[in-house]
Design a protein around this motif. Structure first.
Motif, short mmCIF file in Angstrom:
data_model
loop_
_atom_site.label_atom_id
_atom_site.label_comp_id
_atom_site.label_asym_id
_atom_site.label_seq_id
_atom_site.Cartn_x
_atom_site.Cartn_y
_atom_site.Cartn_z
N PRO A 499 0.83 -1.21 0.00
CA PRO A 499 0.00 0.00 0.00
C PRO A 499 0.86 1.25 0.00
O PRO A 499 1.99 1.26 0.50
N SER A 500 0.35 2.29 -0.57
CA SER A 500 1.06 3.57 -0.53
C SER A 500 0.89 4.21 0.85
O SER A 500 -0.17 4.14 1.45
N ILE A 501 1.94 4.81 1.34
CA ILE A 501 1.92 5.42 2.66
C ILE A 501 1.72 6.92 2.48
O ILE A 501 2.52 7.60 1.81
N SER A 502 0.65 7.42 3.06
CA SER A 502 0.34 8.86 2.92
C SER A 502 1.25 9.72 3.78
O SER A 502 1.65 10.81 3.39
N ARG A 503 1.60 9.22 4.96
CA ARG A 503 2.43 10.00 5.89
C ARG A 503 3.50 9.11 6.48
O ARG A 503 3.22 8.02 6.97
N LEU A 504 4.73 9.57 6.41
CA LEU A 504 5.86 8.84 6.98
C LEU A 504 6.21 9.46 8.32
O LEU A 504 6.70 10.59 8.38
N PRO A 505 5.99 8.75 9.41
CA PRO A 505 6.32 9.30 10.73
C PRO A 505 7.82 9.32 10.95
O PRO A 505 8.56 8.56 10.32
N GLY A 566 4.43 2.64 12.63
CA GLY A 566 4.30 4.00 13.12
C GLY A 566 3.30 4.06 14.27
O GLY A 566 2.83 3.02 14.77
N PRO A 567 2.96 5.24 14.72
CA PRO A 567 1.95 5.35 15.79
C PRO A 567 0.63 4.71 15.36
O PRO A 567 0.09 5.01 14.29
N VAL A 568 0.12 3.80 16.19
CA VAL A 568 -1.09 3.04 15.88
C VAL A 568 -2.29 3.73 16.52
O VAL A 568 -2.30 4.00 17.73
N ASP A 569 -3.30 4.00 15.71
CA ASP A 569 -4.56 4.57 16.19
C ASP A 569 -5.54 3.42 16.38
O ASP A 569 -6.07 2.86 15.41
N THR A 636 12.72 -2.90 4.09
CA THR A 636 12.05 -1.63 4.34
C THR A 636 11.07 -1.33 3.22
O THR A 636 11.27 -1.75 2.07
N HIS A 637 10.02 -0.62 3.55
CA HIS A 637 9.03 -0.22 2.56
C HIS A 637 9.72 0.59 1.45
O HIS A 637 10.57 1.43 1.72
N PRO A 638 9.37 0.33 0.16
CA PRO A 638 10.04 1.05 -0.92
C PRO A 638 9.93 2.57 -0.80
O PRO A 638 10.85 3.29 -1.22
N SER A 639 8.86 3.07 -0.21
CA SER A 639 8.70 4.52 -0.06
C SER A 639 9.47 5.07 1.13
O SER A 639 9.53 6.29 1.30
N ALA A 640 10.01 4.19 1.97
CA ALA A 640 10.67 4.64 3.20
C ALA A 640 12.14 4.24 3.25
O ALA A 640 12.74 4.23 4.33
N MET A 641 12.72 3.92 2.10
CA MET A 641 14.12 3.50 2.09
C MET A 641 15.04 4.69 2.32
O MET A 641 14.75 5.80 1.88
#
Length: 1165
Positions: A499-505, A566-569, A636-641
């Protein structure tokens, strides 16, 4: 007894044949083999074209006795004679003879790749692995059947506890209980597959397959020719390109529309002949990408390409590609001795052939095709090369890279160049692949192509990029339910699950969670989604994945999973985004007895990679008893490397195992694992197979457990094993990991060396000497660095990049705070330890080089010694990184300056300047340490103390001359004795002399000697005999004179004046000329002699012989006798005065002198 078959089974088979979809049947029971005949019969009825072929796979025994084989031969003979009664023959025996079976061991399943069967039978379920399942299922064509045979089970849940063969590799000495989580998930997945039926050995459908109750026959949309829509489009494409060459003949070999379009795209780039195109072909397994590449290569040969190279991880992967190259040649009417499949004819040489096929002689390649030589138009070659042999591509026109995803990304980049490039990659499949190729390389190529297309000038020099995707399968139709089930079960098609990550903490806000594997593999909907996302991260990373990895994650008792979130809601009922995944394997806790036995036998058991390798390298039997954890994978997630999430995950994991997050406890929960197993199998005693309804468990723990809520294992270290690259090594070194092993043999495909790194954890169990930051690992780490420094000189690591070697050695190069003068005792001890390798003469040569008085070749023998000392930390000298790198290349790797220029991209003068700076620093330090030894050891010239003498030179010469004169006087006193001189007296008187003159006519002979006869008796000899030159006359004359007792005056008076004058003239010339020549010396030695004294008359210089005798340098060998005579004449003063008086009274006339001179001149001439 005959029994009617359930119509739902027949309907499922017929629907599969109509739709070209496959079906799965799981038969449980000891007589399950008997039902194979019925299933094959129903399939044969549904398939009109031909009788389905059968593939039978098994572990090691087929369980067909020799008696049954003999019976089968009899049945075959009866069938040939037409005497066989089907009512009396065993149906299974008849099936074995008429079914066209192909038998294959599981271990030999690779040889069936590329083949197609109508039915596949898999027995020995306990030997089945995910890889084998995917490999065998993919060989079945559309409409075919996959049959799995299981022995009798009291309950389907028995599969959960079934001991699989692969579990043997998962067990270690400290972790021996494997859990069948994969089998549980496999069984539950069958219930969701609409084309799967689970039944007993009497073909009774079990409740788990309740979805088949509503099955109905399906209609098929076909035209008047019986073709589907896709088949009709492909036929139209072939008709349109029928007359085009070489596209027309080649397109006829395509089986799908996607494959045909791919071949056309390849041929467009080939016929363009600009050699500036890169074409990438991406497809799943079984789409025909290798066949499309083979047909495209055949088209390139027809277009005139001469040098074509093909590369792949192994030539065995190119079997299908080379096969379709030959099929393309057949379509283009190239002549060949035999069909490609007839290997027994490949070695036959025939005339008028257009190409030949060359097999590999390497036993590792198993006689795979490695080259095809074409002779039809001109000399053309299709050659296989290994991926790391990119230096052979200097003359290539077309490069084909098959299975590029299985080759490391840096290697693929090194293969690209100014020529036509075809890439193919399996995006998902059971061979094992990674998405780094499509996610990184292809994305970069596409961006570069877009930039060059926008720029008109750049487009002329830029490369074009095309991407092709194949979606339609060759063997079966699209949307095959078995393909979807297999992809979901083995997580093969998970590229769309990221999935695409909208916000990277920020990494500091993320937490690490423990993943409960029982819940993860329970086949719940949320668990499946989470598992697919985890596997998608593995596939998107640089790892080479295979379906067997999934079973390792599920069943291995020592493996654990962690995820960084990340922070879990908790208010949102959704799964959190996975930023990083870590797979950990617990190792160690090996008894010392096992370690010693392993060392003695030289054998390493499976599992526990780091303890056994550590034990092997250092021969240490204590380390295996430590407990540790090996990080198997981290993705690691491809968007967070490269944003710090991997580092944060490793840091949290380290703190967790050190007890900083959750305190360590001596009390462990012992019943957690047992409770779940009891609950899983408790249904086995309650109901039968026909009543049992299998569903996912509901009493499962939470999927994610925060590290605060779980007690950590007590560990001594963390370790990692990976392929050595600069980026990976730097990543782990930043996390305080250090290497202890690097394999000397690189991987044949990647060219990388295997590397193991380790990080000691804070523990009170290990004894540490000193305050070393590495703890118990410190001595081993230092030993590794010493060994690696020595190995850099060998062939294994000599070609290693200097940056990677520097990173492995990790030398301390900054001693700014420690540079101070060592104490005298330290100096003596340090230099004494170096005397075996480094002498004081070496320091002198080093000094000469540092003063630019010699070339660097003079000290090349010293540099390796200094380099080893420096990289071991023995020389505390601060160097820059570039200076240390030059020292490593010259001293440890022993590379020349040309090689260093290419590696460092520096000029030769810069490198030599850096090198001499290093040598100056070394000499300064070593000279300061060994200065005392240098002064005391090196040989020195003895210094002389120059002091003036007590007397002057003149006084010394005068004293020496006086000593000589005194000595001469003492020697000549004996010569003046009358008795001694009497022997030289002339015997005779005036009368005898006058008589002698009258006899000669009153004339004197030219010699000036007159012989007078003597009657004197010869006296005894005294001294030496007279010279032979005086002749007999002189002897006689002397004898007569002695007999007559003449006086000395009378003796000399007998000599004619002209003779005396001649003798004195000769004497004067021999004395005066040397004195003239050595005037400078005579002035110093004899200050009384002047220029006038040299030109005096006879009387004035008769004293000179005494001076000549005192000065030995004036004596000539030829005049020694004359000096003696003159000396005697001087001593006999009276005789001398008599001679002089006679000369004054009767001097020789001028005419006589001239006559004498003329006579002497004539004599000389």
């Amino acid at each position: 007894m005959r029994k009617k078959v359930d119509e739902r089974i027949r309907t499922l088979i017929e629907n599969g044949v109509k739709l070209r979809h496959r079906s799965i049947f799981l038969i449980i029971g000891d007589k399950s083999r008997d039902q194979i005949v019925n299933l094959h019969y129903m399939l044969s009825k549904a398939v009109v074209k031909s009788r389905p072929s059968v593939l039978w796979c098994y572990k090691d025994k087929l369980e067909l006795s020799s008696h049954k084989k003999k019976r089968a031969k009899q049945v075959k003979k009866l069938m040939q004679r037409g005497l066989l009664d089907p009512e009396k023959v065993d149906p299974f025996s008849l099936f074995l003879e008429t079914g066209g079976l192909t038998y294959c061991l599981y271990k030999d399943s690779e040889r069936i790749l590329g083949n197609t069967f109508g039915m596949c039978i898999l027995q020995d379920f306990e030997a089945l692995t995910p890889n084998l399942l995917a490999r065998t299922v993919e060989t079945v064509e559309g409409g075919g059947l996959i049959v799995l045979l299981l022995r009798s089970l009291s309950s389907l849940t028995s599969l959960y506890t079934m001991v699989m063969d692969v579990h043997e590799r998962f067990r270690t000495e400290s972790h021996s209980e494997a859990t069948g989580r994969f089998n549980e998930r496999f069984l539950l997945s069958l219930a969701s597959c609409k084309a799967c039926v689970v039944m007993d050995d009497e073909l009774n459908i079990l409740p788990i397959s309740s979805h088949i109750r509503s099955i109905t026959p399906v209609p098929v949309k076909e035209d008047s020719e019986g073709l589907s829509e896709a088949e009709r489009d492909l036929k139209n494409l072939k008709e349109q390109l029928h007359e085009d060459f070489p596209v027309g003949p080649l397109i006829k070999k395509c089986c799908t529309l996607d494959q045909g379009k791919a071949v056309i795209t390849f041929l467009d780039s080939i016929l363009d002949k600009t050699l500036r195109s890169t074409v990438a072909l991406l497809a799943a397994r079984g789409r025909g990408k290798s066949a499309a590449l083979g047909l495209a290569v055949a088209g390139a040969i027809a277009a005139g390409y001469s040098n074509i190279f093909i590369t792949a991880p192994s030539p065995e992967n190119l079997k299908t590609l080379f096969e379709f190259i030959c099929k393309g040649f057949d379509a283009l009417e190239y002549k060949f001795p035999a069909p490609f499949s007839c290997h027994e004819y490949l070695d036959i040489v025939q005339e008028h052939i257009d190409y030949d096929v060359v097999k590999s002689a390497n036993p590792d390649f198993k006689k795979a095709t490695v080259r095809i030589n074409i002779f039809k138009q001109h000399r053309q070659t299709i050659q296989y090369i290994q991926p790391h042999e990119h230096e052979k591509l200097s003359q290539v026109e077309l490069l084909v890279i098959d299975e590029a995803a299985a080759i490391p990304l840096p290697v693929v980049r090194s293969l690209l160049g100014p020529y036509l490039v075809f890439l193919s990659s399996t995006v998902n499949g059971y061979e094992g692949t990674g998405r780094s190729l499509s996610l990184k390389l292809l994305q970069q190529l596409e961006e570069q192509s877009q930039i060059s297309s926008k720029n008109v000038e750049g487009s002329l020099s830029g490369r074009s990029f095309k991407k092709i995707e194949l979606n339609e399968s060759i063997r079966y139709a699209s949307h095959d339910p078995i393909e979807s089930w297999l992809n979901a079960l083995l997580c093969l098609d998970v590229t769309n699950s990221i999935p695409s990550i909208s916000r990277l903490p920020p990494p500091s806000e993320c937490d690490l969670y423990y993943v409960n594997r029982d819940t993860l593999f329970s086949y719940h909907k949320d668990s499946e989604l989470f598992l697919q996302r985890m596997m998608a991260l593995y596939v998107a990373s640089h790892y080479k994945n295979s379906p067997n990895d999934l079973q390792l994650m599920a069943d291995a008792p020592a493996h654990h999973l962690f995820v960084l979130l990340g922070p879990v809601d908790e208010s949102k009922n959704q799964l959190p985004d996975i930023l990083c995944v870590i797979q950990v394997c617990l190792e160690g806790q090996i008894s010392r007895k096992s370690a010693m036995q392993s060392l003695s036998e030289g054998h390493q058991p499976s599992g526990d990679q780091i303890p056994w390798k550590f034990c092997e390298q250092f021969r240490d039997t204590v380390f295996p008893s430590f407990s540790g954890a090996r990080i198997v994978r981290i993705a690691t997630h491809p968007s967070a490397m490269r944003l710090g999430y991997g580092s944060a995950a490793v840091e949290l994991l380290t703190r967790y195992f050190e007890g900083q997050i959750t305190p360590l406890s001596e009390v462990d929960d012992e019943n957690d694992a047992e409770i779940s197993q009891v609950r899983v199998t408790e249904a086995a005693e309650k109901v039968s197979l026909l009543e049992e309804n299998i569903k996912p468990r509901t009493d499962l723990p939470h999927l994610l457990v925060h590290l605060h809520e779980r007690r950590p294992e007590k560990l001594h270290y963390l370790g990692v094993s990976f392929g050595l690259t600069l980026d990976l090594l730097r990543f782990w070194k930043r996390r305080k990991f250090a290497p202890f092993y690097i394999g000397q043999i690189p991987n044949t495909v990647t060219g990388e060396h295997s590397c193991m790194v380790l990080k000691p954890l804070n523990s009170d169990d290990s004894e540490v000497s000193g305050s070393d930051e590495w703890g118990f690992f410190g001595p081993f780490y230092q030993d590794f660095k010493r060994r690696f420094a020595r190995l850099l000189e060998g062939d294994s690591f000599r070609s290693m990049e200097y940056k990677l070697a520097m990173s492995v050695l990790d030398p301390k190069i900054n001693y700014t705070n420690m540079e101070q003068e060592p104490t005298s005792s330290a100096q003596d001890g340090f230099w004494r330890s170096l005397t075996d390798d480094l002498s004081l003469y070496d320091l002198e040569r080093l000094k000469v080089y540092t003063e630019n008085l010699a070339d660097f070749h003079l000290i090349l023998d010293i540099v390796p010694i200094l380099a080893r000392l420096y990289f071991r930390g023995k020389l505390p000298i601060s160097l820059s990184y570039v200076q240390a790198s030059v020292l490593l290349c010259v001293g440890l790797q022993q590379r020349n300056i040309t090689f260093i220029e290419e590696q460092m991209k520096l000029e030769r003068t810069q490198i030599l300047s850096l090198f001499i700076k290093v040598m100056k620093k070394f000499y300064k330090y070593l000279h300061g340490v060994a200065s005392k030894d240098i002064e005391s050891t090196l040989p020195r010239l003895k210094e002389r103390d120059l002091r003036p003498h007590s007397i002057s030179v003149d006084d010394d010469l005068k004293e020496a001359a006086k000593q000589v004169e005194d000595g001469m006087k003492s020697k000549t006193e004996g010569l003046l004795n009358p008795e001694f001189l009497q022997q030289y007296s002339i015997v005779g008187g005036e009368e005898e002399f006058e008589d002698a003159l009258q006899k000669h006519g009153g004339k004197i002979n030219p010699g000036g000697v007159i012989s007078v006869k003597s009657n004197r008796v010869k006296p005894e000899k005294h001294g030496k005999q007279e010279s032979g030159r005086s002749g007999n006359k002189r002897v006689a004359h002397r004898r007569d004179c002695q007999n007559k007792k003449l006086s000395p005056g009378n003796q000399i008076a007998l000599t004619h004046p002209i003779a005396i004058y001649n003798q004195l003239t000769k004497l004067r010339s021999k004395i005066v000329s040397p004195l003239h020549h050595r005037k400078c010396k005579t002035d110093e030695a004899f200050p009384n002699i002047s220029e006038q004294s040299l030109s005096l008359g006879f009387q004035e210089w008769l004293w000179l012989p005494s001076i000549a005798v005192s000065n030995s340098s004036l004596i000539h060998s030829g005049s020694a006798r004359v000096f003696g005579l003159c000396l005697i004449s001087i001593e006999v003063q009276s005789s001398i005065e008599c001679i002089l008086s006679k000369l004054h009274q009767n001097p020789p006339s001028l005419e006589e002198r001239f006559e004498e001179q003329d006579r002497l001149s004539d004599k000389k001439l």
